[in-house]
Design an enzyme around this catalytic site. Structure first.
Site, short mmCIF file in Angstrom:
data_model
loop_
_atom_site.label_atom_id
_atom_site.label_comp_id
_atom_site.label_asym_id
_atom_site.label_seq_id
_atom_site.Cartn_x
_atom_site.Cartn_y
_atom_site.Cartn_z
N HIS A 33 -2.16 -2.69 -3.74
CA HIS A 33 -3.56 -2.50 -3.32
C HIS A 33 -4.45 -2.33 -4.55
CE1 HIS A 33 -6.26 -0.30 -0.15
NE2 HIS A 33 -6.76 -1.46 -0.50
N ASP A 46 -3.04 2.73 -5.10
CA ASP A 46 -1.73 2.60 -4.48
C ASP A 46 -1.13 1.20 -4.67
OD1 ASP A 46 -3.97 2.06 -2.61
OD2 ASP A 46 -2.44 1.64 -1.12
N HIS A 82 0.84 -1.19 0.00
CA HIS A 82 0.00 0.00 0.00
C HIS A 82 0.88 1.25 0.00
CE1 HIS A 82 -3.64 -2.21 1.56
NE2 HIS A 82 -2.71 -2.98 2.10
N GLU A 132 2.30 -1.07 4.44
CA GLU A 132 2.11 0.32 4.02
C GLU A 132 3.47 0.99 3.84
OE1 GLU A 132 -0.52 2.20 3.32
OE2 GLU A 132 -2.22 1.23 4.29
#
Length: 185
Positions: A160, A170, A39, A121
């Site tokens: 993602h 993303d 992400h 992330e």
């Protein structure tokens, strides 16, 4: 930057910072870890640092009904890991638990990716390249995960946008997939 080690007891990475998030629950099958979702996030949008992503993942984001993050009020999300612009890796959820990162999602015809995915992330946006300092820890983390969980493979490392097409974009066009995948080969 952390000295990323192996998987410690309790499914936590050794050598990384730990901040427990409440935004997780039990996986339907804790042995089914078969996808890694990459992400990109920045809070406020387009800004880096300041700790707001960590605050989002721990339900401590300040309420600002008129600000750029108003749509995040009451949102309960977390990835398993965050790698900031300096390459610092923080783990929020142990890997055997379901982190709430992918939302409505599907991969190869299988829905509810959070049930079987690990979410990573990267602090960044679709509009800018990711920081050089983020790639080394990302590669180290993914290699560690591939070695620890038999259900994972380099082909099961996706963005993602691939599990939530039309809804998410993303990690964006500036993420260097070639670099990551060559390092995993």
């Amino acid at each position: 930057m952390n000295a990323i080690g192996g998987i410690a007891s309790g499914h936590w990475l050794s050598g990384v910072r730990r901040v427990a998030s409440p935004n997780c629950d039990d996986r339907p099958d804790p042995e089914d870890i078969s996808l890694i979702v990459v992400h990109g996030i920045s809070l406020p949008p387009g800004e880096f640092g300041g700790g707001l992503v960590e605050r989002l993942f721990t339900n401590q984001l300040p309420a600002d009904p008129a600000g750029p993050m108003a749509d995040l009020a009451g949102l309960r999300v977390s990835s398993h890991l965050l790698i900031d612009r300096d390459g610092l890796c923080t783990q929020f959820v142990p890997f055997h638990r379901r982190a709430w990162h992918a939302g409505r999602s599907a991969w190869r015809g299988r829905h509810a990716c959070n049930d079987y995915a690990i979410g990573i992330e990267l602090e960044g946006t679709d509009a800018l390249p990711y920081a050089e300092a983020q790639y080394q820890p990302l590669i180290a983390v993914v290699k560690t995960l591939l070695a620890a969980y038999a259900g994972l493979s380099p082909e099961a490392v996706v963005g993602h946008l691939e599990v939530a097409p039309g809804r998410k974009t993303d990690p964006g066009p500036h993420f260097d997939w070639r670099r990551l995948l060559l390092a995993l080969a």
